[in-house]
Write a protein that holds these residues in place. Structure first.
Motif, PDB file in Angstrom:
ATOM      1  N   UNK A 172      49.594  29.268  42.509  1.00 47.71           N
ATOM      2  CA  UNK A 172      50.313  30.121  41.337  1.00 47.71           C
ATOM      3  C   UNK A 172      51.723  30.014  41.199  1.00 47.71           C
ATOM      4  N   UNK A 173      52.390  30.206  42.460  1.00 44.92           N
ATOM      5  CA  UNK A 173      53.948  29.885  42.152  1.00 44.92           C
ATOM      6  C   UNK A 173      54.192  28.228  41.925  1.00 44.92           C
ATOM      7  N   UNK A 174      53.668  27.293  42.086  1.00 42.00           N
ATOM      8  CA  UNK A 174      53.764  26.110  41.714  1.00 42.00           C
ATOM      9  C   UNK A 174      53.353  25.720  40.092  1.00 42.00           C
ATOM     10  N   UNK A 175      52.801  26.905  39.714  1.00 37.63           N
ATOM     11  CA  UNK A 175      52.188  26.537  38.333  1.00 37.63           C
ATOM     12  C   UNK A 175      53.184  27.274  37.156  1.00 37.63           C
ATOM     13  N   UNK A 176      54.331  27.796  37.588  1.00 34.03           N
ATOM     14  CA  UNK A 176      55.230  28.521  36.823  1.00 34.03           C
ATOM     15  C   UNK A 176      55.417  27.616  35.317  1.00 34.03           C
ATOM     16  N   UNK A 177      55.453  26.375  35.350  1.00 33.85           N
ATOM     17  CA  UNK A 177      55.783  25.872  34.248  1.00 33.85           C
ATOM     18  C   UNK A 177      54.450  25.849  33.256  1.00 33.85           C
ATOM     19  N   UNK A 178      53.354  25.434  33.770  1.00 33.63           N
ATOM     20  CA  UNK A 178      52.144  25.865  32.841  1.00 33.63           C
ATOM     21  C   UNK A 178      51.899  27.181  32.598  1.00 33.63           C
ATOM     22  N   UNK A 179      52.246  28.360  33.470  1.00 34.29           N
ATOM     23  CA  UNK A 179      52.415  29.586  33.240  1.00 34.29           C
ATOM     24  C   UNK A 179      53.196  30.057  31.870  1.00 34.29           C
ATOM     25  N   UNK A 227      47.339  24.784  54.260  1.00 32.03           N
ATOM     26  CA  UNK A 227      47.161  26.009  54.100  1.00 32.03           C
ATOM     27  C   UNK A 227      45.994  26.657  54.690  1.00 32.03           C
ATOM     28  N   UNK A 228      44.823  25.880  54.513  1.00 37.09           N
ATOM     29  CA  UNK A 228      43.688  26.198  55.472  1.00 37.09           C
ATOM     30  C   UNK A 228      44.032  25.991  56.948  1.00 37.09           C
ATOM     31  N   UNK A 229      44.885  25.119  57.286  1.00 39.31           N
ATOM     32  CA  UNK A 229      45.022  25.063  58.736  1.00 39.31           C
ATOM     33  C   UNK A 229      45.538  26.304  59.412  1.00 39.31           C
ATOM     34  N   UNK A 266      42.877  31.976  53.183  1.00 41.60           N
ATOM     35  CA  UNK A 266      41.745  31.926  52.553  1.00 41.60           C
ATOM     36  C   UNK A 266      41.686  31.456  51.139  1.00 41.60           C
ATOM     37  N   UNK A 267      40.858  31.292  50.419  1.00 37.97           N
ATOM     38  CA  UNK A 267      41.006  30.779  48.806  1.00 37.97           C
ATOM     39  C   UNK A 267      41.989  31.393  48.160  1.00 37.97           C
ATOM     40  N   UNK A 268      41.695  32.655  48.055  1.00 37.32           N
ATOM     41  CA  UNK A 268      42.532  33.638  47.118  1.00 37.32           C
ATOM     42  C   UNK A 268      43.968  33.409  47.577  1.00 37.32           C
ATOM     43  N   UNK A 269      44.101  33.458  48.818  1.00 36.55           N
ATOM     44  CA  UNK A 269      45.663  33.590  49.437  1.00 36.55           C
ATOM     45  C   UNK A 269      46.161  32.350  48.804  1.00 36.55           C
ATOM     46  N   UNK A 270      45.467  31.289  49.066  1.00 32.15           N
ATOM     47  CA  UNK A 270      45.932  29.755  48.596  1.00 32.15           C
ATOM     48  C   UNK A 270      46.527  29.758  47.305  1.00 32.15           C
ATOM     49  N   UNK A 271      45.436  30.507  46.360  1.00 28.18           N
ATOM     50  CA  UNK A 271      45.910  30.448  44.821  1.00 28.18           C
ATOM     51  C   UNK A 271      47.037  31.449  44.750  1.00 28.18           C
TER      52      UNK A 271
END
Length: 276
Positions: free
Chosen positions: A187-194, A171-173, A177-182
């Protein structure tokens, strides 16, 4: 596993589930019975004379609809707020390197060791000075910024630690930025934890009892756990049929939330290492 073995396993699991399901079954069926049949011996598993009068009386004796709405919107706001705070904090502790990160995280975790009874008096004095007593603000702000959010932050941090670092590097390549990566990747990958955090948070807010009885005094501001204690007769005795009817209605949203998010709940626990 053979078909016979599966049948035997499912049969054993059903038997083991009975002690947990029977109280709920008794609550719902008893709410449909006349008062004299609730504690009849031997007990009946099915109501012989079904009546919904107790459900109607629950809304007549006090502003139960308003109290139901109070619990619903407070739990929704607390859940959304906790998801926002815990996901940002969990990502920061897991993926951003800064001085003293582990020390600060341990300090935050110490908040889980402090009982809510210890902090309730200072919190009351603080919210009283701000003019927020007998409002819903303490029930919203304390869970979002208190111990429930600490547990949620821990769950989110554990999940983000397991994400491959190559995703961030790619993503950095691409110039993110940091917030865009989040926002776009983590965040989409963290759906199970959410999902797991959402269920934990919703249940905690929905069942909250100590804080409402401390901060709220008007019946129109009550939440459901506090409202359930108000269904008593002139002598202070419990009105069993109405209490069971109100309790059945109170349990309904919890069941709906868990049924909808149970897959994410199980996956979230598996990914964060909180296996039972």
């Amino acid at each position: 596993m053979s078909r016979r073995a599966k049948t035997a396993v499912y049969g054993v699991l059903c038997l083991l589930a009975l002690p947990f399901l029977f109280p709920t079954w008794w609550m719902v069926t008893s709410s449909l019975k006349p008062v004299g049949d609730i504690f009849a011996f031997p007990p009946t598993l099915f109501p012989t004379d079904v009546s919904f009068d107790a459900y109607a009386k629950a809304f007549e004796l006090q502003p139960f609809a308003r109290q139901y709405f109070n619990s619903m919107y407070i739990a929704a706001l607390v859940t959304v707020g906790t998801l926002a705070v815990s996901s940002l904090a969990g990502y920061a502790f897991a993926r951003i390197k800064f001085k003293g990160a582990n020390l600060w995280f341990v300090v935050i975790l110490v908040g889980l060791l402090i009982p809510s009874e210890v902090t309730i008096v200072p919190l009351f004095k603080m919210f009283d000075a701000w003019g927020m007593v007998d409002t819903h603000w303490p029930l919203i702000l304390v869970p979002i910024l208190g111990a429930p959010s600490v547990l949620a932050t821990f769950i989110m941090r554990q999940f983000f630690l397991a994400l491959p670092g190559e995703l961030e590097e790619a993503a950095k390549v691409d110039g993110l930025g940091r917030f865009a990566i989040f926002r776009l990747i983590a965040l989409p990958l963290a759906r199970p934890a959410l999902g797991a955090v959402a269920i934990f948070t919703f249940l905690h807010s929905w069942n909250l009892y100590l804080e409402p009885i401390v901060f709220l005094s008007s019946s129109e501001m009550f939440t459901l756990p506090q409202a359930l204690t108000q269904f008593v007769d002139a002598y202070g005795g419990p009105m069993w049929d109405i209490q069971l009817s109100a309790a059945s209605l109170t349990a309904l949203p919890v069941l709906v939330v868990f049924v909808i998010a149970q897959r994410q709940f199980i996956e979230g626990l598996a990914h964060t290492g909180l296996k039972g």
